[in-house]
Design a protein around this motif. Structure first.
Motif: not given
Length: 458
Positions: A185-190, A15-19, A232-236, A165-174
């Motif tokens: 950078a945060p990614v916005r979900s539908a 269920a993911l989105t991109g370009c 088929d939904a551009a946003e989702r 909407y919600r905003e997600h991202g990743l963080v890395g720890f040594s």
């Protein structure tokens, strides 16, 4: 290999989105069928493998997890991810690979952290199930985060002040010192659909594969059902995003592709939309994990689900055929049909490191089984199906891990043992599960137990 259940993974991943441009057509319109003409297996005539000389490097009960889902060896750290005895919350634990002692665990990290000096609000770790990757001489543990759902950036506010909407991202720890190395950078979900409030909630964001070359994350549907995937939904529309594991910089994002794993040689394996009417599965495709370019896919009307996945390939099962045909998909090879498996018998397991491409145990009661005992089938690198010269123990249930010329078989007692292609035992029996964490190191884990054993091949 995989932490979440395969069916849920298919949906959450899908269920993911991109370009990226729509995928080109591929020759043919139907999935090749697995038919009754599949050649009968021939008895394996080659040499047997030597007995596995295994030495215990260490054993420990002094770690908090009792069910292990994933184990990764990075530099001098062994990173395990799974569940403890408390709430059903996952955790990642960093162990000293040489001694088995706990260095630190994700649950010891601050649950909230600043994205930068000018950030108005803090980010919060979404869960503690991380992915370990190499980075220089050390390594990193990568975890997902989310921003506050409130319009002012906070985490608690009236419903009327929630963002749609919600905003997600990743963080890395040594791995060495728990220091925060980078964040994406945060990614916005539908936002959820108003006409489907019960199944169309906020999309999920999770890492599905990570290597020293790329980290793949997917933005998925909330309901974890295939019907929630809105191609088929551009946003989702389903989306996969790739990040540089050294800097956290985005490498590429691709709509209509749902990554499942990064195979050897930096090939991402995932699903694209099936053009088969009423399809309940997807089309396996391979993408360059670093560049994001499309390399190959099965025919556009294929409809399959994942059955077994590893770094070396995947087994997929047709969803649009009563015969439930299975195929082996590798990093740089076409999809190879596998002999049909009866619905009540164990299926083929994912490709292993070197050795045969796939293994399975054939019970006495299955078609082609022997009254003398369970049989061992193997698909060699040449595509030939071979049958072990001797039967397995009568309580052999299924193959669990293929590695080199050996396969680990689960017994009804819950123990596991290694066999070679002749069907002869080549190791002692062990209680629990065997996981390959390096070319010559095996980790033995037990369900509902904190005990870990690291074995080394002499």
């Amino acid at each position: 290999m995989v932490m979440r259940p395969m069916i849920m993974a298919l949906a959450a991943i899908l269920a993911l989105t991109g370009c990226v441009a729509a995928r080109p057509s591929t020759p043919g319109s139907k999935t090749p069928a697995v038919t009754a003409e599949t050649p009968a297996p021939v008895h394996y005539q080659g040499p047997g493998q030597p007995w596995l000389e295994l030495t215990e490097a260490w054993q420990t009960d002094a770690q908090p997890l009792i069910n292990i889902g994933r184990a990764e060896l990075v530099a001098d750290s062994l990173v395990i991810t799974g569940w403890g005895s408390g709430p059903a919350e996952q955790d990642s634990v960093v162990l000293d690979a040489g001694r088995g002692s706990v260095r630190w665990q994700a649950s010891q990290l601050p649950r909230e952290f600043a994205l930068g000096p000018k950030a108005r609000s803090k980010a919060r770790l979404s869960n503690l199930a991380g992915w370990a990757v190499e980075r220089g001489d050390d390594g990193m543990l990568i975890l997902p985060y989310h921003l506050g759902p409130c319009r002012d950036g906070g985490f608690e506010c009236p419903t009327t002040e929630l963002k749609p909407y919600r905003e997600h991202g990743l963080v890395g720890f040594s791995l060495a010192d728990r220091r925060q190395v980078w964040h994406t950078a945060p990614v916005r979900s539908a936002k959820p659909r108003a006409d489907r409030p019960q199944t169309s909630g906020f999309q999920t964001y999770e890492v599905v594969g990570a290597t020293s070359s790329a980290v793949l994350a997917t933005l998925g549907a909330a309901g974890n059902y295939f019907t929630d995937l809105e191609w088929d939904a551009a946003e989702r529309q389903p989306k996969t995003i790739a990040y540089d594991p050294t800097t956290g910089r985005e490498l590429w994002r691709r709509k209509g592709f749902v990554a499942e794993e990064i195979l050897v040689d930096d090939v991402a394996l995932g699903l694209e939309r099936s053009l088969r009417p009423g399809a309940t599965g997807g089309v396996p495709a391979r993408i360059d994990a670093v560049a994001g370019t499309r390399l190959w896919s099965m025919p556009a009307e294929t409809s399959v689900n994942w059955s077994s996945v590893s770094r070396h390939g995947a087994i997929v099962t047709e969803t649009a055929s009563a015969a439930a045909g299975q195929f082996l998909v590798r990093a740089h090879g076409e999809a190879q049909p596998l002999p049909t498996v009866s619905s009540d018998g164990p299926g083929w397991i994912m490709p292993g490191r070197r050795g045969p491409l796939a293994w399975r145990v054939v019970p006495r009661s299955s078609p082609g089984g022997s009254s003398e005992g369970p049989l061992l089938h193997a698909i060699g690198q040449d595509g030939r199906l071979t049958l072990g010269a001797t039967t397995l123990p009568h309580d052999a249930v299924s193959a669990t891990l293929g590695w080199s010329g050996y396969v680990w078989v689960r017994l009804a007692s819950g123990r596991v043992q290694a066999f070679d292609r002749t069907g002869r035992p080549r190791s002692p029996e062990f209680s629990g599960d065997i996981r390959l964490v390096d070319s010559d190191r095996l980790l033995v884990t037990r369900p509902d137990s904190s005990r870990l054993r690291l074995l080394e091949l002499d």
